[in-house]
Motif scaffolding. Structure first.
Motif, mmCIF file in Angstrom:
data_model
loop_
_atom_site.group_PDB
_atom_site.id
_atom_site.type_symbol
_atom_site.label_atom_id
_atom_site.label_comp_id
_atom_site.label_asym_id
_atom_site.label_seq_id
_atom_site.Cartn_x
_atom_site.Cartn_y
_atom_site.Cartn_z
ATOM 1 N N ALA A 61 0.824 -1.208 0.000
ATOM 2 C CA ALA A 61 0.000 0.000 0.000
ATOM 3 C C ALA A 61 0.859 1.259 0.000
ATOM 4 C CB ALA A 61 -0.935 -0.007 1.206
ATOM 5 N N SER A 62 1.975 1.229 0.716
ATOM 6 C CA SER A 62 2.864 2.391 0.763
ATOM 7 C C SER A 62 3.486 2.643 -0.609
ATOM 8 C CB SER A 62 3.955 2.171 1.810
ATOM 9 O OG SER A 62 3.412 2.065 3.107
ATOM 10 N N MET A 63 3.941 1.581 -1.261
ATOM 11 C CA MET A 63 4.528 1.728 -2.590
ATOM 12 C C MET A 63 3.477 2.183 -3.594
ATOM 13 S SD MET A 63 7.557 1.502 -3.788
ATOM 14 C CE MET A 63 8.556 1.263 -5.254
ATOM 15 N N GLN A 64 2.253 1.717 -3.409
ATOM 16 C CA GLN A 64 1.165 2.110 -4.301
ATOM 17 C C GLN A 64 0.934 3.611 -4.257
ATOM 18 O OE1 GLN A 64 -0.278 0.422 -6.546
ATOM 19 N NE2 GLN A 64 -2.480 0.783 -6.716
ATOM 20 N N GLY A 65 1.158 4.216 -3.099
ATOM 21 C CA GLY A 65 0.943 5.643 -2.944
ATOM 22 C C GLY A 65 2.102 6.499 -3.408
ATOM 23 N N ALA B 87 4.609 -9.606 -8.963
ATOM 24 C CA ALA B 87 4.701 -8.635 -10.052
ATOM 25 C C ALA B 87 6.086 -7.991 -10.098
ATOM 26 C CB ALA B 87 3.636 -7.553 -9.881
ATOM 27 N N PHE B 88 6.512 -7.649 -11.306
ATOM 28 C CA PHE B 88 7.781 -6.946 -11.524
ATOM 29 C C PHE B 88 7.482 -5.828 -12.512
ATOM 30 C CE2 PHE B 88 12.028 -6.686 -13.751
ATOM 31 C CZ PHE B 88 12.759 -6.236 -12.665
ATOM 32 N N ILE B 89 7.437 -4.590 -12.010
ATOM 33 C CA ILE B 89 6.950 -3.488 -12.833
ATOM 34 C C ILE B 89 7.913 -2.301 -12.801
ATOM 35 C CG2 ILE B 89 4.525 -4.123 -12.528
ATOM 36 C CD1 ILE B 89 4.332 -1.858 -10.470
ATOM 37 N N TYR B 90 7.838 -1.527 -13.871
ATOM 38 C CA TYR B 90 8.652 -0.324 -14.014
ATOM 39 C C TYR B 90 7.833 0.894 -13.637
ATOM 40 C CZ TYR B 90 11.302 3.387 -16.370
ATOM 41 O OH TYR B 90 11.998 4.527 -16.667
ATOM 42 N N GLY B 91 8.464 1.867 -12.988
ATOM 43 C CA GLY B 91 7.773 3.093 -12.634
ATOM 44 C C GLY B 91 8.748 4.105 -12.067
ATOM 45 N N ALA B 92 8.219 5.196 -11.556
ATOM 46 C CA ALA B 92 9.070 6.263 -11.029
ATOM 47 C C ALA B 92 8.468 6.858 -9.773
ATOM 48 C CB ALA B 92 9.254 7.360 -12.085
ATOM 49 N N LEU B 93 9.316 7.483 -8.990
ATOM 50 C CA LEU B 93 8.886 8.286 -7.846
ATOM 51 C C LEU B 93 8.935 9.742 -8.275
ATOM 52 C CD1 LEU B 93 10.967 6.588 -4.981
ATOM 53 C CD2 LEU B 93 8.677 5.984 -5.800
ATOM 54 N N LEU B 94 7.898 10.499 -7.918
ATOM 55 C CA LEU B 94 7.784 11.894 -8.351
ATOM 56 C C LEU B 94 7.785 12.847 -7.167
ATOM 57 C CD1 LEU B 94 4.835 11.534 -10.923
ATOM 58 C CD2 LEU B 94 7.278 11.173 -11.330
ATOM 59 N N ASP C 10 1.059 0.774 -11.144
ATOM 60 C CA ASP C 10 0.165 0.065 -10.238
ATOM 61 C C ASP C 10 0.870 -1.152 -9.652
ATOM 62 O OD1 ASP C 10 -1.967 -1.243 -8.959
ATOM 63 O OD2 ASP C 10 -3.398 -0.434 -10.398
ATOM 64 N N VAL C 11 1.060 -1.151 -8.339
ATOM 65 C CA VAL C 11 1.711 -2.262 -7.649
ATOM 66 C C VAL C 11 0.694 -3.300 -7.192
ATOM 67 C CG1 VAL C 11 3.247 -2.879 -5.731
ATOM 68 C CG2 VAL C 11 3.487 -0.659 -6.850
ATOM 69 N N GLU C 12 -0.530 -2.866 -6.919
ATOM 70 C CA GLU C 12 -1.538 -3.757 -6.361
ATOM 71 C C GLU C 12 -2.210 -4.635 -7.409
ATOM 72 O OE1 GLU C 12 -4.235 -1.310 -4.167
ATOM 73 O OE2 GLU C 12 -2.846 -0.998 -2.498
ATOM 74 N N THR D 243 6.839 -7.924 0.989
ATOM 75 C CA THR D 243 8.048 -7.157 0.692
ATOM 76 C C THR D 243 8.007 -6.637 -0.729
ATOM 77 O OG1 THR D 243 9.401 -8.458 2.231
ATOM 78 C CG2 THR D 243 10.572 -7.251 0.517
ATOM 79 N N VAL D 244 8.373 -5.386 -0.894
ATOM 80 C CA VAL D 244 8.553 -4.796 -2.214
ATOM 81 C C VAL D 244 10.014 -4.375 -2.332
ATOM 82 C CG1 VAL D 244 7.902 -2.959 -3.818
ATOM 83 C CG2 VAL D 244 6.180 -3.959 -2.306
ATOM 84 N N THR D 245 10.693 -4.871 -3.351
ATOM 85 C CA THR D 245 12.092 -4.528 -3.596
ATOM 86 C C THR D 245 12.152 -3.556 -4.767
ATOM 87 O OG1 THR D 245 12.789 -6.716 -2.845
ATOM 88 C CG2 THR D 245 14.385 -5.434 -4.109
ATOM 89 N N PHE D 246 12.805 -2.432 -4.564
ATOM 90 C CA PHE D 246 12.875 -1.388 -5.590
ATOM 91 C C PHE D 246 14.324 -1.240 -6.024
ATOM 92 C CE2 PHE D 246 12.015 3.288 -6.751
ATOM 93 C CZ PHE D 246 11.422 2.944 -7.955
#
Length: 222
Positions: A20-24, A37-44, A29-31, A62-65
């Protein structure tokens, strides 16, 4: 088929609120893709500027970034500032692991020959024991500049490299991975991305790195 040790930072979020924290925070979309799941994205930033891009692997609580080394401290600062410890614990495991990326049209075949039979489809991650080492093997999206990402204990890096070479893969360096990234049209912090870049300027949505349906996340309004 070639492989190289990637110049990256590796951060983990562990705990009941990790997903939920990573989703925010992440643009993607992590959820929705579910566990594995293994997805690409960015922090803004709050104004929609890219702070760092990377690959998020979701496994249980666990979410590994995995981010470019140049963006490790930025990502760590965001996690530390934004995520309450009661929801998820942030850890910097960069020094404890080795991350190899495999690229080229024969990468999957050679990886299989090396005993690295990863996920059956793109966008997934799974644990795998290689020799005596517990690894995570992730398969990137079809557009990505690499095919597989293997995260292993740092102490097993040399043995894993020998295994890949024995399977017929060419050992290269991070420069080769950067060339593959450029040819594939993927952005990088410090090159195409600076502190005033928004996702649309570097095609993050075309690369599958932005969700327009998941709800609120930092910088979404822009």
């Amino acid at each position: 088929a070639l492989f190289a040790r990637a110049d990256v930072g590796v951060l983990t979020l562990s705990g009941p609120g990790a997903v939920a924290s990573m989703q925010g925070l992440l643009t993607n979309d992590v959820e929705k893709p579910g566990d594995g799941a293994f997805i690409y994205g960015a922090l803004l930033t709050a104004k929609g500027m890219i702070v760092v891009d990377g690959w998020a692997a979701r496994q249980g609580a666990t979410v590994t970034f995995t981010v470019p080394a140049a963006g490790r401290e930025r990502a760590l600062a965001i996690f530390t500032r934004s995520i309450p410890p009661r929801l998820a614990r942030t850890s910097d495991v960069t020094a404890d692991v080795a991350v190899f990326r495999l690229a080229g049209p024969q990468a999957l075949v050679k990886a299989h020959a090396a005993g690295l039979s990863g996920p059956p489809g793109p966008g997934r991650v799974m644990p795998l024991t290689v020799g005596d080492a517990a690894c995570d093997v992730a398969r990137a999206s079809e557009q990505a500049p690499f095919v597989l990402q293997v995260t292993a204990p740092a102490t097993a890096a040399a043995a894993l490299a020998r295994r890949l070479v024995a399977a017929g893969m060419l050992e290269s360096d991070a420069v080769a991975l950067d060339c593959a990234r450029i040819l594939a049209g993927w952005p990088s912090v410090g090159a195409e991305v600076d502190d005033k870049t928004i996702p649309q300027e570097v095609r993050l949505e075309e690369l599958g790195g932005v969700s327009f349906t998941k709800g609120c996340y930092t910088g979404q309004e822009t």
